[in-house]
Design a protein around this motif. Structure first.
Motif, PDB file in Angstrom:
ATOM      1  N   LYS A  23     -45.446  -9.936   6.323  1.00  0.00           N
ATOM      2  CA  LYS A  23     -46.379  -8.846   6.675  1.00  0.00           C
ATOM      3  C   LYS A  23     -46.814  -8.085   5.424  1.00  0.00           C
ATOM      4  O   LYS A  23     -47.943  -7.600   5.348  1.00  0.00           O
ATOM      5  CB  LYS A  23     -45.759  -7.893   7.699  1.00  0.00           C
ATOM      6  N   LEU A  24     -45.912  -7.992   4.436  1.00  0.00           N
ATOM      7  CA  LEU A  24     -46.291  -7.343   3.168  1.00  0.00           C
ATOM      8  C   LEU A  24     -47.307  -8.210   2.426  1.00  0.00           C
ATOM      9  O   LEU A  24     -48.284  -7.694   1.872  1.00  0.00           O
ATOM     10  CB  LEU A  24     -45.061  -7.093   2.302  1.00  0.00           C
ATOM     11  N   PHE A  25     -47.085  -9.525   2.414  1.00  0.00           N
ATOM     12  CA  PHE A  25     -48.035 -10.429   1.772  1.00  0.00           C
ATOM     13  C   PHE A  25     -49.396 -10.327   2.462  1.00  0.00           C
ATOM     14  O   PHE A  25     -50.437 -10.324   1.812  1.00  0.00           O
ATOM     15  CB  PHE A  25     -47.536 -11.877   1.805  1.00  0.00           C
ATOM     16  N   GLU A  26     -49.378 -10.215   3.788  1.00  0.00           N
ATOM     17  CA  GLU A  26     -50.624 -10.082   4.544  1.00  0.00           C
ATOM     18  C   GLU A  26     -51.329  -8.763   4.205  1.00  0.00           C
ATOM     19  O   GLU A  26     -52.554  -8.725   4.045  1.00  0.00           O
ATOM     20  CB  GLU A  26     -50.335 -10.169   6.040  1.00  0.00           C
ATOM     21  N   ALA A  27     -50.563  -7.684   4.085  1.00  0.00           N
ATOM     22  CA  ALA A  27     -51.146  -6.381   3.733  1.00  0.00           C
ATOM     23  C   ALA A  27     -51.812  -6.448   2.358  1.00  0.00           C
ATOM     24  O   ALA A  27     -52.907  -5.906   2.157  1.00  0.00           O
ATOM     25  CB  ALA A  27     -50.074  -5.292   3.757  1.00  0.00           C
TER      26      ALA A  27
END
Length: 128
Positions: A23-27
Motif C-alpha cells: 500500500k505504501l508502494f501504491e501511495a
C-alpha cells in the motif's frame, strides 16, 4: 533490506515485507495523479514520512529513481539497475502500480509541476 536465514525463509520474509509495504508502494506511485495544490499535504506525507520510513527499513528507494517513475519511467530494468534484489522488487512494485494507474486513469490531466511541495506558512510565523 537484509533477510538472513536459509533461502526459503529469506524468500518468505521478502515476500511478506513486499506484501506488507504494498500500500505504501501504491501511495508513492499515485503522486502524479494527486492534484496540486489541494493534494500537496498528501504528497508531503509521502516524501517526508513514507519514503524515509522505507529507507530506514533498508529499502533503497532513492528519490531520483522515484521521481523518474513519477515522470513516466516504466522500465523495470532501468529502475532496478544498481540496487539489491529486494529494493529492486520494491521499485518494480512502484512501477507496476504506476502502470495500473496509467491504465485506470490515463496520464494525469494536469501534470504535477512540484513533486516536493513546501508546507504553507503557518498562521503563527509572524507574517501576518
Amino acid at each position: 533490506p537484509a533477510f538472513p536465514g536459509d533461502d526459503t525463509k529469506r524468500r518468505a520474509d521478502l515476500h511478506g515485507a513486499l506484501k506488507v509495504n504494498d500500500k505504501l508502494f501504491e501511495a508513492i506511485a499515485a503522486v502524479p495523479w494527486i492534484p496540486e495544490p489541494i493534494g500537496d499535504d498528501r504528497v508531503r506525507a509521502i516524501n517526508d514520512e513514507i519514503v524515509p520510513r522505507l529507507e530506514k527499513e533498508g529499502w533503497r528507494v532513492s528519490r531520483d529513481v522515484i521521481e523518474r517513475i513519477w515522470r513516466g519511467e516504466r522500465d523495470d530494468a532501468s529502475v532496478m539497475d544498481g540496487v539489491d534484489a529486494a529494493s529492486g522488487l520494491a521499485l518494480s512494485a512502484i512501477v507496476r502500480h504506476s502502470r495500473n494507474f496509467d491504465r485506470a486513469y490515463g496520464k494525469p490531466n494536469e501534470p504535477r509541476v512540484n513533486f516536493y511541495p513546501k508546507p504553507p506558512p503557518s498562521a503563527d510565523d509572524g507574517t501576518r
